[in-house]
Design a protein around this motif. Structure first.
Motif, mmCIF file in Angstrom:
data_model
loop_
_atom_site.group_PDB
_atom_site.id
_atom_site.type_symbol
_atom_site.label_atom_id
_atom_site.label_comp_id
_atom_site.label_asym_id
_atom_site.label_seq_id
_atom_site.Cartn_x
_atom_site.Cartn_y
_atom_site.Cartn_z
ATOM 1 N N ALA A 1 -1.436 8.876 -8.435
ATOM 2 C CA ALA A 1 -0.999 7.806 -9.011
ATOM 3 C C ALA A 1 -1.807 6.512 -8.854
ATOM 4 C CB ALA A 1 0.372 7.503 -8.691
ATOM 5 N N GLY A 2 -2.859 6.574 -7.903
ATOM 6 C CA GLY A 2 -3.355 5.319 -7.583
ATOM 7 C C GLY A 2 -4.004 5.314 -6.187
ATOM 8 N N ILE A 3 -3.862 4.463 -5.404
ATOM 9 C CA ILE A 3 -4.416 4.314 -4.093
ATOM 10 C C ILE A 3 -3.407 4.518 -3.044
ATOM 11 C CG2 ILE A 3 -5.777 3.102 -2.266
ATOM 12 C CD1 ILE A 3 -7.252 4.323 -5.020
ATOM 13 N N GLU A 4 -3.179 5.447 -1.823
ATOM 14 C CA GLU A 4 -2.331 5.329 -1.007
ATOM 15 C C GLU A 4 -2.684 4.868 0.118
ATOM 16 O OE1 GLU A 4 0.583 8.679 1.544
ATOM 17 O OE2 GLU A 4 -0.679 9.285 -0.186
ATOM 18 N N LEU A 5 -2.018 3.953 0.713
ATOM 19 C CA LEU A 5 -2.386 2.960 1.878
ATOM 20 C C LEU A 5 -2.336 3.860 3.134
ATOM 21 C CD1 LEU A 5 -1.115 -0.621 1.318
ATOM 22 C CD2 LEU A 5 -3.120 0.533 0.487
ATOM 23 N N ASP B 1 2.444 3.130 1.151
ATOM 24 C CA ASP B 1 2.702 2.666 -0.170
ATOM 25 C C ASP B 1 1.592 3.067 -1.106
ATOM 26 O OD1 ASP B 1 4.793 1.248 0.609
ATOM 27 O OD2 ASP B 1 3.741 -0.929 1.048
ATOM 28 N N VAL B 2 1.896 3.388 -2.375
ATOM 29 C CA VAL B 2 0.946 3.925 -3.294
ATOM 30 C C VAL B 2 0.746 2.720 -4.286
ATOM 31 C CG1 VAL B 2 0.364 5.402 -5.081
ATOM 32 C CG2 VAL B 2 1.576 6.071 -3.095
ATOM 33 N N ARG C 1 7.173 3.034 -3.493
ATOM 34 C CA ARG C 1 7.412 3.101 -2.305
ATOM 35 C C ARG C 1 8.791 3.738 -2.403
ATOM 36 N NH1 ARG C 1 8.500 -1.975 1.632
ATOM 37 N NH2 ARG C 1 5.939 -2.052 1.614
ATOM 38 N N ARG C 2 8.699 5.010 -1.599
ATOM 39 C CA ARG C 2 9.936 5.887 -1.643
ATOM 40 C C ARG C 2 10.253 6.232 -3.187
ATOM 41 N NH1 ARG C 2 11.650 2.063 2.372
ATOM 42 N NH2 ARG C 2 12.960 1.098 0.655
#
Length: 601
Positions: free
Chosen positions: A495-499, A517-518, A551-552
């Motif tokens: 979905a994007g970038i996962e920290l 967080d994504v 988040r979650r």
């Protein structure tokens, strides 16, 4: 007196087993599925049971590995073939019952070992080779730990066997005791072997695998490296030394041993100058370990207790000081140029500034906590590394010694004293012992310095002053070249970038972001697709960015303020006209002349 001696000898004979070999045998003729068949013959015992153990960890890797997990099909019998009953006492111990009828017989233990721990440098068996660290392969019994041992390998006809142990046949080795065996790994298989002699000592380089390592260049550089021992120590702790190198794909790292080392790197990470120097730095690191850790080491590791953690507050000295010295020796050996060293040191300084944990943890605490796995942003934000920060405080101590003694005493002298005073086969050293050596060498107490720099968080280090004293200038990128900074790192996610990391007190931290967080959008634009990091660089310091993230599995939006990262673009350059004192300090520190020293100097 004679009568008392005879009585004592008789009692000793009743209490301790008579000297006898412990014989190890491993069959590696069917290695494709990572298994070998081990057989161990222990001397006879008059006890009711014999406990045999597999270590829970191995030297040089301070983590509990539970190495007994590779054992299957365990059995025990007498040398006459009488089966012996046994049961497991704990995860690493097998207790073998010895009936009265078997108390005069040798005990034979058989088991299969599964070996697929290449990256742990513990045990690995396949159709091309076997790497055997005895701690992960061969069990021991406490009462026979100091008895002579032999190791015989049954291998394929085209295999060659190499070890730091004494070789008595093509595939047979002997050692004075199990502790030497466990610190003398065996490399057997299809490999390239190079043998050479330097200053009356014998060396071997054995290489398993294919890659772009220049074998002959490596031999020539190792010949130069091994001459540098006297730069620090009076004497060598070995007469023969083996460099083992694995050119592989799935493993990287290195481990020191008593008179050998194992180095693993990706097979095509040797071709560039930077990659090759990194490899030689590793070789130098393990070479330094031959003294620091193997010839002398902290007292909680003497002798090694292989069944549990061996806690010490001096791992920073064992590992960090080794990291500190490794490139010094490469310069002395004319393998690394000073400007190459300055570039690496500048990178280390930048890394120090990017580690918030230096404000929280001391190197003494990091040493004690080395057995606990620190990971993710917790490691970066609240911990320090015994290697990198241990090297930094070693450098601090070195420069402080040179300053306090007008160049008469360096940190090298401290390590030579440790080598002269403490034999790791007999006794280890404590922090108090190091402080005694410091006072003996300088005539002054170092208690306050130790408390401020070893027992307290690392904190700010006066890099510029230390370098200036040796005629070097430290600079960073100018303000207009500082890049925008958010203080996070991550990996691409669907979905994007996962920290994966958020730096404490950085912009992302202050905005409330946390690993996991994504990030899915910034200022209304999708974060996925490879443009995210590039786009952030187009913002300026102080800009506000609206960031949308999961988040979650719930969608959130918050404002991120772009920050400015300090201490980037570090560079170390020699001053054009160093003073006589600076040139002297440079030579005292690194063992080579200042780059701008004249031939007359």
């Amino acid at each position: 007196m004679l009568k008392r001696t005879l009585i004592a000898s008789a009692l000793a004979a009743l209490t301790f087993p008579a000297a006898a070999d412990v014989d190890y045998y491993i069959d590696l003729t069917e290695p494709t599925h990572h298994t070998g068949d081990v057989s161990i013959t222990f001397p006879a015992t008059d006890k009711d049971y014999l406990e045999v153990k597999m270590p829970a960890w191995r030297t040089g890797y301070y983590r509990i590995l539970n190495l007994a997990n590779g054992v299957r099909e365990f059995s025990a019998q007498t040398d006459d073939g009488e089966p012996l009953q046994w049961h497991k006492v704990d995860k690493s111990t097998w207790r073998i019952q010895i009936p009265e009828t078997a108390k005069g017989d040798e005990v034979v233990v058989d088991y299969q070992i599964y070996a697929d721990l290449l990256g742990r440098r513990a045990r690995h068996i396949d159709d091309s080779h076997a790497y055997l660290d005895a701690s992960a392969v061969f069990m021991y019994a406490d009462e026979y730990r100091q008895q002579p041992v032999s190791v015989e390998l049954n291998v394929r006809d085209d295999w060659r066997s190499v070890s730091g142990m004494e070789k008595t046949a093509e595939h047979r080795f002997v050692a004075d005791n199990w502790d030497i065996l466990v610190d003398s790994p065996i490399e057997t298989g299809i490999n390239d072997l190079y043998q050479f002699e330097v200053d009356g000592r014998e060396y071997e380089l054995v290489i398993w695998g294919e890659g772009n390592l220049d074998h002959q260049q490596t031999v020539e550089d190792l010949k130069k490296l091994v001459t540098t021992g006297p730069e620090i120590w009076d004497g060598y702790p070995y007469e023969r030394y083996v460099f083992m190198v694995h050119l592989t794909t799935d493993a990287g790292g290195a481990t020191e041993h008593r008179n050998s080392t194992i180095i693993q790197r990706p097979r095509y990470r040797y071709g560039s100058r930077d990659d090759y120097l990194s490899f030689m730095s590793t070789a130098s690191h393990e070479f330094v370990h031959t003294w620091n850790v193997k010839a002398y080491r902290p007292s909680p590791l003497v002798p090694y207790d292989y069944q549990k953690e061996n806690y010490t507050d001096l791992f920073w000295l064992a590992e960090g000081s080794t990291s500190y010295f490794q490139d010094h020796l490469l310069m002395v050996a004319d393998i690394m140029a000073p400007d190459e060293y300055f570039e690496r040191l500048a990178d280390d300084i930048e890394s120090h500034y990017r580690k918030p944990g230096t404000e929280v943890m001391s190197v003494a605490e990091a040493s004690f906590e080395a057995w606990s796995d620190q990971y993710g942003d917790r490691a970066q934000n609240f911990s320090v590394n015994i290697y990198s920060e241990g090297a930094m405080v070693s450098w601090q101590l070195d420069m402080a010694l040179l300053e306090a003694t007008d160049g008469e005493v360096s940190y090298r002298d401290v390590h030579n004293e440790l080598y002269q005073r403490f034999d790791a086969d007999e006794v280890g050293f404590t922090a108090a012992d190091v402080l005694t050596i410091l006072q003996d060498l300088t005539g002054q107490s170092w208690q306050n310095w130790w408390q401020q720099n070893i027992n307290s968080p690392v904190g700010e280090i006066p890099f510029a002053d230390m370098l200036a004293s040796a005629g070097l200038e430290l600079s960073f990128a100018s303000a207009d070249k500082q890049t925008p900074w958010v203080g996070w790192s991550g990996n691409a996610a669907p979905a994007g970038i996962e920290l994966t990391r958020v730096e404490r007190n950085g912009p992302a931290w202050n905005a409330g972001f946390t690993p996991g967080d994504v990030i899915v959008a910034y200022d209304g634009f999708r974060a996925a697709g490879g443009r995210f990091d590039e786009a952030l660089k187009e913002y300026e310091v102080g800009d506000e960015v609206e960031v949308t993230y999961f988040r979650r599995d719930q969608l959130h939006t918050t404002t991120l303020v772009i920050g400015e990262q300090q201490h980037t673009g570090a560079s170390i350059t020699p001053v054009a006209e160093p003073t006589a004192k600076q040139k002297a300090r440079f030579l005292q520190w690194l063992g080579v002349p200042h780059p701008n020293a004249s031939p007359a100097d």
